[in-house]
Design a protein around this motif. Sequence first.
Motif, PDB file in Angstrom:
ATOM      1  N   THR A   1     -57.137  29.914 -97.564  1.00 38.60           N
ATOM      2  CA  THR A   1     -56.929  30.988 -96.535  1.00 38.60           C
ATOM      3  C   THR A   1     -57.316  32.243 -96.895  1.00 38.60           C
ATOM      4  O   THR A   1     -57.004  32.773 -98.052  1.00 38.60           O
TER       5      THR A   1
ATOM      6  N   THR B   1     -51.301  29.386 -84.036  1.00 37.95           N
ATOM      7  CA  THR B   1     -51.351  30.676 -84.895  1.00 37.95           C
ATOM      8  C   THR B   1     -52.713  30.546 -85.970  1.00 37.95           C
ATOM      9  O   THR B   1     -52.653  29.753 -86.476  1.00 37.95           O
TER      10      THR B   1
ATOM     11  N   LEU C   1     -49.772  29.010 -92.332  1.00 35.33           N
ATOM     12  CA  LEU C   1     -51.024  28.812 -91.530  1.00 35.33           C
ATOM     13  C   LEU C   1     -51.826  27.534 -91.808  1.00 35.33           C
ATOM     14  O   LEU C   1     -52.684  26.817 -91.169  1.00 35.33           O
TER      15      LEU C   1
END
Length: 392
Positions: free
Chosen positions: A317, A363, A383
Amino acid sequence: MSAAAAPHVVVVGSGLAGYGVLRELRKLAPDASLTLVTHDDGHFYSKPALSTALAKGKIADTLITTSGEKMAAQLKLDLRAGRMAEGLDREGKVLLTTGGPIFYDRLVLALGADPVRPPIDGDAAHLAIAVNSLDHYREFREKLPDGARVLVMGAGLVGTEFANDLVTTGYKPVVVDMLGHPLAQLVPAAIGDVVRDTLAGHGVEWHLGRKVMAIHKHEAGGLRAQLDDGTEILADVVLSAVGLRPNMDLARDAGLTVGRGIKVDQTGRTSDPNIFAIGDCAEYPQGLAAYVTPIMAAARAIAPSVLGTPTDIRFPTLSVQVKTTTYPIVLLPKPVGVDGQWRLTDDGGAGLKYLFVDNDGATRGYVLTQDRCQERMEMDKLLIESLRETAA
């Protein structure tokens, strides 16, 4: 891979990407022949630290973490410093440089990105300084008198960080940007407005929705910039922070496939099987990835791929800490080309929290401010799990 089978690897570029690959190569192949070609001295330093160096009391020389000579000794490599890469003979596998030809078995292009130079009129337009390297920062500091009024062109990540650094160290930044709020391509307008107002409270002057048309030398000394609405701004120094463009001229001229950057596959390999690209100059299948975390992830995969074991790059991420100490922000930018909207989920006293939700309800990004920045790891984990569920 045995030492005898290890290829001669030439890396062009001594930034984080170039040295990141070289470190990983040396781990995997202790006796491999490694050559680094760089147009500068080959010193290792943190480029993100350039926009916070004033507040930390750093000058160019004190930003150097390790000299080029020490890096060469530590990594047992042949450092060709002060040499420009001028061309590629792909058939003969030769890198042409200002210091002569260099033969390679595998070539890694870590060419970085060049500052965008917007078309600006005036007899002093050429005096605008874009700080994208140690030498650029040295020039900037040499031209920066105490308490200087500094015109900053650009209110993106770099421009906003420099405005924060300047204003917290006694300088007078004046920021001009064509968009309506700071960090406009990264955060929702409401957070951009808070950043603007917070920095304004510390002394930053903003001219948003405006464009610098010309920069002239001022009769009384300094510079005079003219905006598109006729406003004139007097400044001692002009800092250009309007963006970066991947450096891909060498690759394009050699016939490699390019797009927004040098196109590579999931292993970092270009359209030539013997040439790889990494960092700000590379366009991965997911797009450009110009931050520290993806560079290090790419280096860990490209090194074994260069040595003959194709390895997919797995990007974690890619959240970013915005170095605005007056108003701390951590964010995960919304994916390029993904439609959706920013949603405010918390506006309590601890800070703001926005989520970017795509049109399918997933999201895909976030912005945390102030004390909520501590939720970064938790958000990254959520996420990652969300993306896995979506993929399944």
